[in-house]
Design a protein around this motif. Structure first.
Motif, short mmCIF file in Angstrom:
data_model
loop_
_atom_site.label_atom_id
_atom_site.label_comp_id
_atom_site.label_asym_id
_atom_site.label_seq_id
_atom_site.Cartn_x
_atom_site.Cartn_y
_atom_site.Cartn_z
N ARG A 1 -5.12 -3.93 -0.12
CA ARG A 1 -4.02 -3.27 0.72
C ARG A 1 -4.26 -1.98 0.67
N LEU B 1 1.83 -0.05 2.16
CA LEU B 1 2.08 -1.35 3.17
C LEU B 1 0.93 -1.56 4.00
N PRO B 2 0.80 -2.93 4.23
CA PRO B 2 -0.48 -3.28 4.82
C PRO B 2 -0.67 -2.50 6.07
N ALA B 3 -1.87 -2.32 6.50
CA ALA B 3 -2.08 -1.58 7.61
C ALA B 3 -2.19 -2.56 8.91
N VAL C 1 -0.89 -8.54 9.92
CA VAL C 1 -0.33 -9.05 8.70
C VAL C 1 -0.19 -10.65 8.84
N ALA D 1 4.87 -5.03 1.15
CA ALA D 1 5.40 -3.42 0.78
C ALA D 1 5.82 -3.33 -0.62
N CYS E 1 6.39 4.59 -0.58
CA CYS E 1 7.28 3.46 -0.26
C CYS E 1 8.62 3.79 -0.66
N ASP F 1 2.37 1.28 10.87
CA ASP F 1 1.30 0.74 11.49
C ASP F 1 0.06 1.06 10.65
N GLY G 1 -0.07 1.80 7.65
CA GLY G 1 0.23 1.41 6.36
C GLY G 1 0.09 2.61 5.22
N ARG G 2 0.33 3.68 5.57
CA ARG G 2 0.33 4.74 4.73
C ARG G 2 1.77 5.35 4.30
#
Length: 458
Positions: free
Chosen positions: A34, A38-40, A46, A79, A86, A414, A416-417
């Motif tokens: 990841r 969060l996943p990009a 996803v 997440a 996060c 979007d 994921g950062r």
């Protein structure tokens, strides 16, 4: 085909050890894949990765490596509330000791609907619920799945306690959690009366005017719901003044302290909840500011007699002769029947950390929020909404439009950062940082500022 091993029983520990090693390894590889909080790629990317990994979710023949594959996939697409970037929601990173205790609960698999399914778990729940109820100034408490269930139960108990006086009417601030009006709808109660909260908290004078008007027009019993820790900004209604108005108008008082309730464990911050003990019912979530895995909720009651309407009888679970013989009757402790021992992780955490240890964690995240507010206040490119009351900070780029703020948040998701929440206050849209990770460092707070500016730390 050989039978799959059980998690409990004599062979359970030996069966679990290699599986746990697989899970821990897959959690680590998924986190590394990841690469951020969060996943990009957003929902489409996803979903595609999950579909590819899951394949046929009900295949004709099983895959012995499914545990590794799916845990890795879930971790890669999670997440991660343990990542300091996060910080959108009341979504805490659980303590390791609480997660370990939750494993034991899953292995033993008691069900708290009859004593013969949960002998020790039922005794432990009785001890813990009474101890926590007293900590919140109440007499007894029920374990729930969280604030939504607790709030619904509070309305149910209020409805039953006041049934002889007519239909119950809920009165709540515009700052209240959405689960309260939803509970009124589910229970068939009249449409709630909403008191405007332009400052973010209930104004006692406005509440008094509302209760006076309702009483004068012949409404039946009233239930006022106050909030200790609003979802948007972590604000606390003036509980002593609200309680006084309720007493004057013979209205019941429910306090939704799902967020701020654990401030009672902090010597420095307990006074924020002065007046909480005047409530008839209190909602608390320990999977927010209590660092428990979901689910870990409580509903505390000042009068144990209010719980009487939950009593149910069914011969296979609480036959009269069994109860007369001394077997505890558990059905009146929840509207649910099958119920896992969520109390175990709570009990282990309380015993491991003690009141002072939990209070120190509460102070840590609240202090972090104050520090973040200082940084925002000193930053020429950012605007601070107000000083935090608990651990939520509202901020936005100076001069930005609401559309720009909303787009910035979605861009961060979007990429994921970064995971920041959104909240409306004073008629504008704000980014929301909810600090629940006690391991967050000052450098991490600087990273949150970069996110709020519209920059993406790499």
């Amino acid at each position: 085909m050989s039978l799959p091993p059980l998690a409990s029983g004599p062979q359970g520990p030996d069966a679990l050890r290699p599986l746990l090693a697989t899970v821990l390894d897959a959690l680590d590889t998924g986190r590394r894949a990841r690469g951020g909080p969060l996943p990009a790629g957003g929902p489409a990317a996803v979903t595609a990765r999950v579909r590819a990994a899951a394949g046929d979710v009900l295949p004709e023949h099983g895959d012995p490596d499914a545990l590794r594959t799916l845990v890795h996939t879930l971790a890669e697409g999670a997440a991660d509330p343990a990542d300091p970037l996060c910080a959108a929601h009341l979504h805490c990173p659980p303590l390791a000791v609480a997660a370990a205790a939750d494993l034991a609960a899953s292995v033993l698999n008691p069900s708290l609907d009859s004593w013969d399914q949960a002998p020790a778990a039922s005794a432990l729940e009785d001890l813990v619920t009474h101890a926590l109820a007293h900590a919140f100034g109440a007499a007894d408490a029920l374990v729930t799945t969280g604030g939504t269930e607790s709030n619904q139960l509070a309305l149910l108990l209020a409805r039953e306690a006041t049934a002889a006086r007519g239909p119950l009417r809920l009165v709540h601030g515009a700052n209240a959690h959405h689960s309260l009006p939803r509970a009124a709808w589910l229970l068939g109660l009249p449409r709630p009366v909403v008191v405007p909260t332009p400052t973010g908290v209930l104004d006692p004078a406005d509440l008094d005017d509302t209760l006076t008007r309702l009483t004068a027009t012949g409404h039946g019993p009233l239930l006022v719901a106050a909030t200790a820790g609003t979802t948007d900004a972590g604000l606390v209604d003036p509980l002593p003044a609200v309680a006084a108005r309720c007493a004057t108008h013979r209205a019941r008082l429910h306090v939704d302290a799902a967020y701020a309730g654990p401030l009672v464990f902090s010597d420095r911050r307990r006074a924020t909840l002065t007046g909480l003990d005047a409530a008839d019912t209190i909602t608390v979530d320990l999977h927010k500011l209590g660092w428990q895995p979901v689910a870990a909720g409580l509903l505390a009651v000042r009068d144990p007699a209010d719980l009487a309407p939950l009593a149910q009888h069914t011969d296979y679970l609480n036959a009269d002769d069994d109860t007369d013989a001394g077997l505890p009757d558990l059905l009146g402790r929840s509207p649910r029947t099958t119920r896992r021992p969520d109390v175990l992780k709570i009990a282990v955490t309380l015993a491991t950390l003690g009141r002072s240890g939990i209070g120190a964690l509460v102070d840590r995240v609240c202090d972090l929020a104050q520090h973040l507010a200082d940084l925002v206040d000193a930053h020429p490119g950012l605007e601070l909404h107000a000083r935090p009351v608990v651990s939520t900070v509202l901020l936005r780029p100076a001069g930005a439009t609401d559309d720009t703020v909303a787009a910035l948040r979605r861009d961060l998701l979007d990429q994921g950062r970064g995971v920041l929440g959104r909240a409306r206050a004073d008629g504008r849209l704000w980014l929301k940082a909810t600090l629940l990770n006690p391991h967050t460092r000052p450098d991490d707070l600087a990273g949150l500022l970069h996110l709020a500016e519209g920059n993406t730390p790499r």
